[in-house]
Write an enzyme that holds these catalytic residues in place. Structure first.
Site, PDB file in Angstrom:
ATOM      1  N   HIS A  83     -10.561  -4.833  -3.242  1.00 11.89           N
ATOM      2  CA  HIS A  83      -9.323  -5.083  -2.760  1.00 11.89           C
ATOM      3  C   HIS A  83      -9.386  -5.516  -1.001  1.00 11.89           C
ATOM      4  O   HIS A  83     -10.291  -5.110  -0.503  1.00 11.89           O
ATOM      5  CB  HIS A  83      -8.008  -3.605  -2.779  1.00 11.89           C
ATOM      6  CG  HIS A  83      -8.733  -2.760  -2.370  1.00 11.89           C
ATOM      7  ND1 HIS A  83      -9.674  -1.877  -2.884  1.00 11.89           N
ATOM      8  CD2 HIS A  83      -8.462  -2.058  -0.929  1.00 11.89           C
ATOM      9  CE1 HIS A  83      -9.956  -0.836  -2.304  1.00 11.89           C
ATOM     10  NE2 HIS A  83      -9.322  -0.850  -1.132  1.00 11.89           N
ATOM     11  N   PHE A  84      -8.271  -6.303  -0.620  1.00 17.85           N
ATOM     12  CA  PHE A  84      -8.144  -6.705   0.555  1.00 17.85           C
ATOM     13  C   PHE A  84      -6.976  -6.132   1.305  1.00 17.85           C
ATOM     14  O   PHE A  84      -5.791  -6.157   0.572  1.00 17.85           O
ATOM     15  CB  PHE A  84      -8.045  -8.266   0.870  1.00 17.85           C
ATOM     16  CG  PHE A  84      -9.255  -8.861   0.739  1.00 17.85           C
ATOM     17  CD1 PHE A  84      -9.954  -9.024  -0.782  1.00 17.85           C
ATOM     18  CD2 PHE A  84     -10.318  -9.598   1.505  1.00 17.85           C
ATOM     19  CE1 PHE A  84     -11.116  -9.910  -0.859  1.00 17.85           C
ATOM     20  CE2 PHE A  84     -11.277  -9.909   1.545  1.00 17.85           C
ATOM     21  CZ  PHE A  84     -11.887 -10.339   0.061  1.00 17.85           C
ATOM     22  N   HIS A  85      -7.149  -5.284   2.399  1.00 18.10           N
ATOM     23  CA  HIS A  85      -5.694  -4.788   3.037  1.00 18.10           C
ATOM     24  C   HIS A  85      -5.347  -6.081   4.038  1.00 18.10           C
ATOM     25  O   HIS A  85      -6.315  -6.612   4.943  1.00 18.10           O
ATOM     26  CB  HIS A  85      -6.259  -3.725   3.881  1.00 18.10           C
ATOM     27  CG  HIS A  85      -6.646  -2.514   3.249  1.00 18.10           C
ATOM     28  ND1 HIS A  85      -6.130  -1.464   2.932  1.00 18.10           N
ATOM     29  CD2 HIS A  85      -7.940  -2.195   2.687  1.00 18.10           C
ATOM     30  CE1 HIS A  85      -6.840  -0.485   2.293  1.00 18.10           C
ATOM     31  NE2 HIS A  85      -8.082  -0.849   2.079  1.00 18.10           N
ATOM     32  N   HIS A  93     -16.187   3.352   3.652  1.00 18.65           N
ATOM     33  CA  HIS A  93     -14.615   3.723   3.745  1.00 18.65           C
ATOM     34  C   HIS A  93     -14.039   3.405   2.362  1.00 18.65           C
ATOM     35  O   HIS A  93     -12.636   3.217   2.581  1.00 18.65           O
ATOM     36  CB  HIS A  93     -13.861   3.690   4.852  1.00 18.65           C
ATOM     37  CG  HIS A  93     -14.441   4.039   6.141  1.00 18.65           C
ATOM     38  ND1 HIS A  93     -14.806   5.509   6.506  1.00 18.65           N
ATOM     39  CD2 HIS A  93     -15.151   3.545   7.064  1.00 18.65           C
ATOM     40  CE1 HIS A  93     -15.537   5.741   7.583  1.00 18.65           C
ATOM     41  NE2 HIS A  93     -15.819   4.448   7.948  1.00 18.65           N
ATOM     42  N   GLN A  94     -14.655   2.921   1.256  1.00 17.44           N
ATOM     43  CA  GLN A  94     -13.894   2.498   0.138  1.00 17.44           C
ATOM     44  C   GLN A  94     -13.541   3.639  -0.934  1.00 17.44           C
ATOM     45  O   GLN A  94     -14.297   4.592  -1.032  1.00 17.44           O
ATOM     46  CB  GLN A  94     -14.749   1.632  -0.711  1.00 17.44           C
ATOM     47  CG  GLN A  94     -13.898   0.907  -1.874  1.00 17.44           C
ATOM     48  CD  GLN A  94     -14.969  -0.014  -2.712  1.00 17.44           C
ATOM     49  OE1 GLN A  94     -15.766  -0.353  -2.571  1.00 17.44           O
ATOM     50  NE2 GLN A  94     -13.998  -0.803  -3.725  1.00 17.44           N
ATOM     51  N   ASP A  96       0.845  -1.097   0.159  1.00 17.03           N
ATOM     52  CA  ASP A  96      -0.119  -0.041  -0.036  1.00 17.03           C
ATOM     53  C   ASP A  96       1.017   1.445  -0.004  1.00 17.03           C
ATOM     54  O   ASP A  96       1.866   1.337   0.504  1.00 17.03           O
ATOM     55  CB  ASP A  96      -1.026  -0.057   1.075  1.00 17.03           C
ATOM     56  CG  ASP A  96      -2.004   0.987   1.120  1.00 17.03           C
ATOM     57  OD1 ASP A  96      -3.191   0.900   1.178  1.00 17.03           O
ATOM     58  OD2 ASP A  96      -1.751   2.055   1.176  1.00 17.03           O
ATOM     59  N   ILE A  97       0.421   2.277  -0.839  1.00 18.51           N
ATOM     60  CA  ILE A  97       1.216   3.554  -1.040  1.00 18.51           C
ATOM     61  C   ILE A  97       1.137   4.363   0.289  1.00 18.51           C
ATOM     62  O   ILE A  97       2.270   5.092   0.574  1.00 18.51           O
ATOM     63  CB  ILE A  97       0.988   4.299  -2.090  1.00 18.51           C
ATOM     64  CG1 ILE A  97       2.102   5.226  -2.720  1.00 18.51           C
ATOM     65  CG2 ILE A  97      -0.347   5.151  -2.044  1.00 18.51           C
ATOM     66  CD1 ILE A  97       1.642   5.768  -4.075  1.00 18.51           C
TER      67      ILE A  97
HETATM   68  P1  AMP Z   1      -9.669   1.589   0.614  1.00 20.29           P
HETATM   69  O1  AMP Z   1     -10.075   2.857   1.584  1.00 20.29           O
HETATM   70  O2  AMP Z   1     -10.024   0.428   1.331  1.00 20.29           O
HETATM   71  O3  AMP Z   1     -10.427   1.816  -0.808  1.00 20.29           O
HETATM   72  O4  AMP Z   1      -8.363   1.862   0.409  1.00 20.29           O
HETATM   73  C1  AMP Z   1      -7.702   2.015  -0.773  1.00 20.29           C
HETATM   74  C2  AMP Z   1      -6.078   1.949  -0.464  1.00 20.29           C
HETATM   75  O5  AMP Z   1      -5.216   2.094  -1.728  1.00 20.29           O
HETATM   76  C3  AMP Z   1      -5.493   2.937   0.462  1.00 20.29           C
HETATM   77  O6  AMP Z   1      -4.843   2.477   1.534  1.00 20.29           O
HETATM   78  C4  AMP Z   1      -4.479   3.658  -0.435  1.00 20.29           C
HETATM   79  O7  AMP Z   1      -3.380   3.972   0.501  1.00 20.29           O
HETATM   80  C5  AMP Z   1      -4.085   2.738  -1.588  1.00 20.29           C
HETATM   81  N1  AMP Z   1      -3.672   3.237  -2.792  1.00 20.29           N
HETATM   82  C6  AMP Z   1      -4.212   3.986  -3.528  1.00 20.29           C
HETATM   83  N2  AMP Z   1      -3.501   4.184  -4.501  1.00 20.29           N
HETATM   84  C7  AMP Z   1      -2.486   3.312  -4.581  1.00 20.29           C
HETATM   85  C8  AMP Z   1      -1.346   3.025  -5.403  1.00 20.29           C
HETATM   86  N3  AMP Z   1      -0.904   3.731  -6.638  1.00 20.29           N
HETATM   87  N4  AMP Z   1      -0.483   2.125  -4.859  1.00 20.29           N
HETATM   88  C9  AMP Z   1      -0.676   1.557  -3.826  1.00 20.29           C
HETATM   89  N5  AMP Z   1      -1.648   1.784  -2.829  1.00 20.29           N
HETATM   90  C10 AMP Z   1      -2.362   2.818  -3.250  1.00 20.29           C
END
Ligand code: AMP
Length: 139
Positions: free
Chosen positions: A98-100, A91-92, A29-30
């Protein structure tokens, strides 16, 4: 319009990739909540978990186990959370499933959460029946 994750999958945007198979990619994650925070993403471009094909869903389950084990090994964390948001109200931010995987460390770093636990509803049996009927229909 392709999501930012589809652009990563297509190689148009760089990422720190940690895993890839036919259906799934995983990368750092960035904006990590803690060290080793990884996103596990189906290549199939869908917004919500419930919209995925069986093939993507099955591949995700396998990839989550593999990547979680690799995160534990590489970071030394013992505990971790798996978080998956569906829809803006939940909060998406990136509208591609995607899964964190978020490591939790002894210093407390990692996912914080507020768990709004209530009491079982009076119509729990009816509610469970309605959900079970929907699940049976999907088989
Ligand atoms: P969500 O709130 O579950 O949609 O989380 C989206 C996640 O995507 C966040 O934790 C961001 O930091 C991550 N994210 C967004 N753009 C990128 C990217 N280019 N590379 C890696 N992670 C990203």
């Amino acid at each position: 319009m392709p999501s930012i994750f589809t652009r990563i999958i297509n190689g148009e945007i760089p990422c720190h990739r940690v895993y890839e198979d036919e259906h799934v990619i995983a990368f750092l994650d960035i904006g990590p909540v803690s060290r080793g925070h990884v996103l596990v993403v189906p290549k199939e471009e869908r917004v919500r978990l419930d919209q995925l094909s069986d093939a993507s869903a099955a591949a995700l389950g396998r990839a989550l186990r593999i990547v979680a084990a690799a995160v534990v090994k590489a970071t030394g964390c013992v505990d971790y959370n798996v978080l998956q948001n569906n829809g803006a109200a939940a909060h998406q931010a990136v509208m591609h499933v995607h899964f964190h995987i978020i490591p939790k460390y002894a210093d407390g770093s990692g996912l914080g959460m507020k768990w709004n636990a209530g009491t079982a509803p009076a119509d729990a049996a009816e509610l469970a029946g309605a959900i079970a009927a929907g699940a049976r229909q999907a088989l």
